[in-house]
Design a protein around this motif. Sequence first.
Motif, short mmCIF file in Angstrom:
data_model
loop_
_atom_site.label_atom_id
_atom_site.label_comp_id
_atom_site.label_asym_id
_atom_site.label_seq_id
_atom_site.Cartn_x
_atom_site.Cartn_y
_atom_site.Cartn_z
N PHE A 46 12.52 0.95 39.12
CA PHE A 46 11.87 0.98 40.44
C PHE A 46 11.61 -0.45 40.87
O PHE A 46 10.95 -1.19 40.16
CB PHE A 46 10.52 1.70 40.40
CG PHE A 46 10.58 3.17 40.09
CD1 PHE A 46 9.43 3.93 40.10
CD2 PHE A 46 11.79 3.79 39.81
CE1 PHE A 46 9.48 5.29 39.82
CE2 PHE A 46 11.84 5.14 39.53
CZ PHE A 46 10.69 5.89 39.52
N ASN A 95 10.51 -1.41 44.23
CA ASN A 95 9.36 -1.47 45.13
C ASN A 95 8.69 -0.12 45.22
O ASN A 95 9.35 0.92 45.15
CB ASN A 95 9.83 -1.87 46.54
CG ASN A 95 10.21 -3.32 46.60
OD1 ASN A 95 9.39 -4.21 46.39
ND2 ASN A 95 11.49 -3.56 46.86
N GLY A 150 10.38 14.12 47.83
CA GLY A 150 11.23 12.97 47.60
C GLY A 150 10.61 11.65 48.00
O GLY A 150 11.30 10.63 48.09
N GLY A 169 8.23 10.19 46.26
CA GLY A 169 7.71 9.50 45.08
C GLY A 169 6.26 9.84 44.79
O GLY A 169 5.50 8.99 44.31
N LYS A 170 5.88 11.06 45.05
CA LYS A 170 4.48 11.44 44.84
C LYS A 170 4.09 11.44 43.37
O LYS A 170 2.96 11.12 43.02
CB LYS A 170 4.22 12.83 45.45
CG LYS A 170 4.32 12.85 46.96
CD LYS A 170 3.84 14.17 47.53
CE LYS A 170 4.74 15.33 47.19
NZ LYS A 170 5.90 15.49 48.08
N THR A 171 5.04 11.83 42.51
CA THR A 171 4.69 11.92 41.09
C THR A 171 4.12 10.59 40.58
O THR A 171 3.10 10.56 39.91
CB THR A 171 5.93 12.31 40.26
OG1 THR A 171 6.63 13.32 40.96
CG2 THR A 171 5.53 12.80 38.89
N GLN A 231 18.98 7.93 46.31
CA GLN A 231 19.51 8.85 45.31
C GLN A 231 20.39 9.91 45.95
O GLN A 231 20.27 11.10 45.68
CB GLN A 231 18.37 9.50 44.53
CG GLN A 231 17.50 8.45 43.88
CD GLN A 231 16.60 9.03 42.85
OE1 GLN A 231 15.98 10.06 43.08
NE2 GLN A 231 16.49 8.39 41.72
N GLN A 283 3.16 5.69 47.43
CA GLN A 283 2.66 4.96 46.26
C GLN A 283 1.83 3.75 46.70
O GLN A 283 0.76 3.48 46.15
CB GLN A 283 3.84 4.51 45.39
CG GLN A 283 4.56 5.68 44.72
CD GLN A 283 5.95 5.33 44.20
OE1 GLN A 283 6.36 4.17 44.22
NE2 GLN A 283 6.68 6.34 43.76
#
Length: 648
Positions: free
Chosen positions: A22, A24, A50, A52-54, A362, A29
Motif C-alpha cells: 500500500f 497511500n 472497495g 479500504g474500510k478493513t 485492482q 483510511q
Amino acid sequence: MNKFEQLGLNESLLLAIKDLGFENPSEVQEKAIPVLLEQNTDLVALAQTGTGKTAAFGFPLIQKIDAEDRSTQALILSPTRELCLQITNEIKQYSKYVKGLHTVAVYGGASITEQAREIKRGAQVIVATPGRMQDMINRGLVNIKNISYCILDEADEMLNMGFYDDIVSILSDTPDEKKTWLFSATMPAEVARIAKKFMADPVEITVGHKNSGSATVSHEFYCVNARDRYEALKRLADANPDIFSVVFCRTKRDTQAVAEKLIEDGYSAAALHGDLSQAQRDGVMKSFRGRQIQMLVATDVAARGIDVDNITHVVNYQLPDEIETYNHRSGRTGRAGKLGTSIVIITKSELRKISSIERIIQQKFQEKTIPSGIEICEIQLLHLANKIKDTEVDHEIDNYLPAINEVLDGLSKEELIKKMVSVEFNRFIEYYKKKRDLSGDGGQRSERSSEPREIRAGDPVRYFVNIGARDDFDWMQLKDFLKETLDLGRDDVFKVDVKEGFSFFNTDGEHTEKVMSILNGYDMNGRRINVEISKNDGGSRERRDHNGRSSGGFRGDRNSGGERRSSGGSFGPRKEGGFRSDRNDAPRGERSDRPRREGGFNRDSAAPKRAPGSFQREERAPRRSSENNDRPAGRSFEAAKSRRPRKS
Ligand code: ADP
Ligand code: MG
C-alpha cells in the motif's frame, strides 16, 4: 515521512503496510485512522465497497489492542462467511509484526467447537458472522463482556440479511464502555436505529465516491497521438449518443478550452473549474443535473462536489498528476448500482501509467480503439432507428398528414424507411468522409478566399494564417502572440481557432489593415507568416445571436443565411461542426423554438443545445483563465471542497 506514518501508525504496522504494497492511504483510511487512534470514540463511517474500510478500522484497532493481554478485546461483525474470512485474513496480515496478537474467525458451516477452542487459546480479535456469534454466546463458548471495541462492518448488508435481532442481542452482551465503530455503504433507517441505540455521539465520516475497484465501473483506455486528443473525445461522444459524462482535464485552462471547443462544435458542454464564481458553478451544476449538459468538463478540485447519479462515462481527457486521483474520478460513475465506464485518452508515452492504475484499482483496463467514422455512423443510425420506434406520436400531427401523404405517395415502406433514415445518415457519412482528410490541410483550407470583400470598421473580419499547433500554438498562445505582435488590446483578437498547420482568428474590420501589413511576411523564427482574409467572418463578436445561441465559426455564418452563406452549402467548408450543417437550412425561428431533445443524433440537436451553450457563454468566467490564475480561489473553492458528496 510516509503518509501512513503521518496518520500516526506505529512501526510494526508500517512494516506490514510496506509488505502489502500500500503506497497511500485511501480516503476512508485517511479520515478514520487518525480519529480512531487519537480519540476514544464511537464512529460511523459511510463508504462504498472497495474503499479500504478493513484497514481503516483494522490498523487503528491493531495499534490499540494490548497484545500482551490474551483476553478478547475486539469483536468484528460482518455479514457473510466470505467477508468474515477475508477480514480475518487482512487483520492477520496487518498484524503480522505484532507479537502475540491472535485473530479468530467465527462463522457458520464449520466446527463450532474448534472455533471455541481457538478462542480459548487466546484471541484478542474475533471476526464473526452475527448468526454464529449468537450461537456461541448462547452456548457460553465465548466471553465478550469485557471487549473494548465492537466493529460493525457492512452494517447495511447485515441488516439486509435479517440480522437485526442478532446484532441487538450481541451488542447487549457487550459492556457499555466499549467503543463501537460502524462501517456501512448506506445509511438506511435500521442502521440509523442501531447507531442511535448503541452509540454515543459518534464521529461521522463520509467518503462520497467508491473506489473504482467497484464492479459497476469498467475501465477502458484509448491510445492516441497527443494532437488527436480532442478529436478522440469528440468521436467517443459521437459513438455514445446518450453520453452523460464528466470530462476531466488537468488544468483550469485546458478545462475551459476543451469545454469551449465542444460548445463550438455543437455539443452540450460546460466547464466547471475554480475560476468560476460559486453562483456560476451552481448554475453549471443545475444544468448538468437537469441534463441540459451532456459533457461537463471539470478540474479535479471543482468536481469534488459532484453528486450526480446516472453519469454514464467518466472521461480522463488527461490523466491526473497523482495517479490516486483516478479513483476519485472514476467513482463519479457506476453509482447506486448503475453501470458506468471510465475512459482514459492516453498517449503512447504515458502508457505505463495504466498498469500503475490497474494496481490501485485492482481491476484491468480494456484497450480499445477510437471508433471509425463508419462505426459511428452505424451507431448513430441504429440509435435513430430505435428512437423512431420509441417516439410517441402526438396526434396534432394528424392535421398535417394529408399533405405529407400527398408528397410521399407512391413510395413503398422500404423506400420510405431508406429515405427517412438517409436524411440523417447522409450528414454523418458526409462529415466523416471529410474528417478523414482533416489531418492535412484538407477541405478546411478552402475557407480561404481570394475574393475581395468590403471591409468596414465594426464588422468582424476572419483571417486565415499559416501557423498553428505545429508551431506550438494553442488558441490562447496564438491569441497572445497576435495581440503582442499587432499591439492590440485584450479583446481585439477573438474566435481564435488553431488547427494543426494553420489557424483562424477574427478582429474588427478597423484592425484589418494593421493585421495584413504587420503580419504578412512577418518572420517568426525563420518562418514566414502568411495571412489572408477568410470568406467567413467566424460569427458575430458577441458570439451570441439574438436567440442567445452561440454562433461560433462558420455555423454562425450559415445561420445568418443568404448572402454570407458559404458557397458549398452543407458541402462547403466547415469547422469541426459535424452533423449540424443541414440544420442551417431551417429557418431561424423554427430552429430556436425547437424543444431540447435528449440524446438522438447529437449534432442534430444543435438548436436545442443552445440552452447550455448560451448559458455557458453568459455565465462563465472570463474566457482566458490564465488571466485569473493568480486570483485566489477564495471562499467558493473552500465551500466546494467541504461540500460532502451525498451517498448514493
Ligand atoms: P472495503 O471493505 O471497503 O470493501 P477492503 O478493505 O476490502 O475494502 O479493501 C479493498 C482492497 O483494497 C483490498 O484488496 C485491500 O487490500 C486493498 N487496499 C486497502 N487499502 C489500500 C491502500 N491504502 N492502498 C492499496 N490497496 C489497498
Ligand atoms: Mg469491507
